[in-house]
Scaffold this active site. Structure first.
Site, PDB file in Angstrom:
ATOM      1  CB  CYS A 119      17.542  96.887  64.972  1.00 44.05           C
ATOM      2  SG  CYS A 119      18.946  96.803  63.958  1.00 44.05           S
ATOM      3  CG  HIS A 252      17.289  93.628  67.108  1.00 42.56           C
ATOM      4  ND1 HIS A 252      16.972  92.989  66.125  1.00 42.56           N
ATOM      5  CD2 HIS A 252      18.530  94.089  67.189  1.00 42.56           C
ATOM      6  CE1 HIS A 252      18.012  93.323  65.115  1.00 42.56           C
ATOM      7  NE2 HIS A 252      18.902  94.046  65.690  1.00 42.56           N
ATOM      8  CG  ASN A 282      21.155  92.654  63.286  1.00 39.05           C
ATOM      9  OD1 ASN A 282      20.078  92.777  62.998  1.00 39.05           O
ATOM     10  ND2 ASN A 282      21.823  93.452  63.903  1.00 39.05           N
TER      11      ASN A 282
HETATM   12  O1  UT7 Z   1      21.358  95.421  65.119  1.00 38.38           O
HETATM   13  C1  UT7 Z   1      21.810  96.512  65.928  1.00 38.38           C
HETATM   14  C2  UT7 Z   1      22.557  95.850  67.200  1.00 38.38           C
HETATM   15  N1  UT7 Z   1      23.744  95.761  66.845  1.00 38.38           N
HETATM   16  C3  UT7 Z   1      24.452  94.951  67.679  1.00 38.38           C
HETATM   17  O2  UT7 Z   1      23.774  94.376  68.688  1.00 38.38           O
HETATM   18  C4  UT7 Z   1      25.994  94.713  67.578  1.00 38.38           C
HETATM   19  C5  UT7 Z   1      26.498  94.840  68.942  1.00 38.38           C
HETATM   20  N2  UT7 Z   1      27.893  94.279  68.865  1.00 38.38           N
HETATM   21  C6  UT7 Z   1      28.376  93.220  68.569  1.00 38.38           C
HETATM   22  O3  UT7 Z   1      27.600  92.326  68.529  1.00 38.38           O
HETATM   23  C7  UT7 Z   1      29.887  92.826  68.799  1.00 38.38           C
HETATM   24  O4  UT7 Z   1      30.563  93.928  69.603  1.00 38.38           O
HETATM   25  C8  UT7 Z   1      30.468  92.563  67.731  1.00 38.38           C
HETATM   26  C9  UT7 Z   1      30.248  91.017  67.229  1.00 38.38           C
HETATM   27  C10 UT7 Z   1      30.324  93.420  66.580  1.00 38.38           C
HETATM   28  C11 UT7 Z   1      32.117  92.298  67.768  1.00 38.38           C
HETATM   29  O5  UT7 Z   1      32.496  91.475  68.602  1.00 38.38           O
HETATM   30  P1  UT7 Z   1      33.511  92.021  69.907  1.00 38.38           P
HETATM   31  O6  UT7 Z   1      33.696  90.668  70.817  1.00 38.38           O
HETATM   32  O7  UT7 Z   1      33.014  93.340  70.554  1.00 38.38           O
HETATM   33  O8  UT7 Z   1      34.779  91.886  69.052  1.00 38.38           O
HETATM   34  P2  UT7 Z   1      35.673  93.338  68.982  1.00 38.38           P
HETATM   35  O9  UT7 Z   1      35.058  94.284  68.037  1.00 38.38           O
HETATM   36  O10 UT7 Z   1      36.377  93.582  70.219  1.00 38.38           O
HETATM   37  O11 UT7 Z   1      37.068  92.400  67.925  1.00 38.38           O
HETATM   38  C12 UT7 Z   1      37.732  91.434  68.512  1.00 38.38           C
HETATM   39  C13 UT7 Z   1      38.872  91.157  67.586  1.00 38.38           C
HETATM   40  C14 UT7 Z   1      39.668  92.225  66.764  1.00 38.38           C
HETATM   41  O12 UT7 Z   1      40.940  91.928  66.501  1.00 38.38           O
HETATM   42  P3  UT7 Z   1      42.164  92.549  67.673  1.00 38.38           P
HETATM   43  O13 UT7 Z   1      41.938  93.935  67.425  1.00 38.38           O
HETATM   44  O14 UT7 Z   1      41.930  91.913  69.015  1.00 38.38           O
HETATM   45  O15 UT7 Z   1      43.326  91.648  67.035  1.00 38.38           O
HETATM   46  C15 UT7 Z   1      38.800  92.107  65.631  1.00 38.38           C
HETATM   47  O16 UT7 Z   1      39.696  92.812  64.396  1.00 38.38           O
HETATM   48  O17 UT7 Z   1      38.087  90.488  66.620  1.00 38.38           O
HETATM   49  C16 UT7 Z   1      38.644  90.831  65.075  1.00 38.38           C
HETATM   50  N3  UT7 Z   1      37.214  90.649  64.244  1.00 38.38           N
HETATM   51  C17 UT7 Z   1      37.129  89.622  63.627  1.00 38.38           C
HETATM   52  N4  UT7 Z   1      37.960  88.494  63.366  1.00 38.38           N
HETATM   53  C18 UT7 Z   1      37.377  87.735  62.520  1.00 38.38           C
HETATM   54  C19 UT7 Z   1      36.614  91.484  64.206  1.00 38.38           C
HETATM   55  N5  UT7 Z   1      35.441  91.104  63.141  1.00 38.38           N
HETATM   56  C20 UT7 Z   1      36.078  89.945  62.857  1.00 38.38           C
HETATM   57  C21 UT7 Z   1      35.632  88.888  61.853  1.00 38.38           C
HETATM   58  N6  UT7 Z   1      36.353  87.748  61.858  1.00 38.38           N
HETATM   59  N7  UT7 Z   1      34.593  88.976  61.287  1.00 38.38           N
END
Ligand code: UT7
Length: 325
Positions: A119, A252, A282
């Protein structure tokens, strides 16, 4: 007389198939994967992304973006003496997507190569092109970010497959007596390889390992916010400028929360933040030049504006470019 490099034209291209969060959620539900528009918008700011048709490669998207940038610069492909394509989704293992693009453009002879910095690829490619122009190795470069990330997504992993899209963005960067690119800053730290990677490879005619994207989203999030602030500050210092000199911040486009937090840390009002992640998702190396071109064509960014471009991604890689547009 000092030679500088300056952007003389921008272009971009998105494949026509657009999926809203609701469209994607419906497709994933059919495979038993649960997600929602509400979750995706709240956690990422993404509302829609574009996916390329199966027969369309990164070089096809790059070709359209390059043609648009050449037209904006008033140049033709034969004027170009350097082609750099930033991509992590090349058409082939080799030759480079840049060589394939060069042929599709009907050009021949000039150096053409790919940059692999995920990225941050466009920031790396722009910095390289600037260095080559300033040292006399080129005078009119095409610098492109092009990706078909839909090819490497695991559509059974809802934590990653809702985040990415396909597209391409391009700039024509030309030698100039007046400064365009003011300063840049590049970094990598390979100890973070495992938090964002496609670990598979090809050997003996077979795919070895998993050829789909893996990401520890929270680890990437934390690292991204810190390095984006540090890199912007380092770049401003190199150019002898301050945050107040920035007209537009183009980070980005991965997650709206990361982008807003970067703007806040730099004490920039949110209306100076360029946002296209909502409509593109992204697109990895394509995201910054796509956002730049969209803002130029909408009239938001004008000639003379000072832009801070910033990338961060797999590697871990990160960096920034400050420029007068
Ligand atoms: O291009 C390279 C750069 N990449 C990035 O910058 C990505 C950086 N990271 C992020 O953008 C975020 O960490 C994410 C968007 C990937 C995830 O967001 P988060 O707020 O960190 O969520 P999380 O991983 O803590 O997940 C929270 C909850 C989980 O459920 P539980 O364990 O709390 O029950 C996940 O299973 O959200 C759930 N979850 C979803 N629910 C519905 C994860 N993905 C999804 C989904 N739909 N697509």
């Amino acid at each position: 007389m000092t030679t500088y490099s300056r952007i003389t034209g921008t272009g971009s291209y998105l494949p026509p198939r657009r999926l809203t969060n609701a469209d994607l959620a419906r497709e994933l539900a059919a495979q038993g994967i649960e997600t929602s528009d509400e979750w995706i918008v709240e956690r990422t700011g993404i509302q829609a992304r574009h996916f390329a048709a199966p027969e369309v490669c990164s070089s096809d998207l790059a070709l359209e973006a390059a043609r648009n940038a050449l037209q904006a610069a008033g140049r033709s492909a034969s004027d170009i003496d350097l082609i750099i394509v930033a991509t992590s989704t090349p058409d082939m293992i080799f030759p480079s997507t840049a060589c394939i693009l060069q042929h599709k453009l009907g050009a021949a002879g000039c150096p053409a190569f790919d940059v692999q910095a995920v990225c941050s690829g466009f920031i790396y490619a722009l910095t390289l092109a600037d260095a080559m122009i300033r040292t006399g190795g080129a005078s009119r470069a095409l610098v492109i970010g092009a990706e078909v990330f839909s090819r490497i997504l695991d559509f059974t992993d809802r934590t990653t497959c809702v985040l990415f899209g396909d597209g391409a963005g391009a700039v024509v960067l030309e030698a100039s007596d007046t400064p365009g690119i003011l300063a840049s800053d590049l970094h990598a730290d390979g100890k973070h390889v495992g938090i964002l990677c496609v670990p598979g490879t090809v050997s003996g005619g077979k795919v070895l390992g998993d050829p789909l994207l893996k990401m520890d989203g929270q680890a990437v999030f934390k690292l991204a916010v810190g390095v984006l602030e540090a890199s912007a500050r380092a770049t401003l210092a190199k150019a002898g400028k301050t945050e107040a000199d920035i007209d537009w911040l183009i980070p980005h486009q991965a997650n709206l929360r990361i982008m807003q937090s970067t703007a806040k840390r730099l004490k920039l009002p949110l209306d100076k933040l360029v946002v296209t992640v909502d409509q593109h998702g992204n697109t990895s190396a394509a995201s910054i030049p796509l956002a730049l071109d969209a803002s130029v064509r909408s009239g938001k960014i004008a000639r003379g504006d000072t832009l801070m471009l910033e990338g961060v991604g797999g590697g871990f890689t990160w960096g920034a470019v400050l420029l007068n547009f």
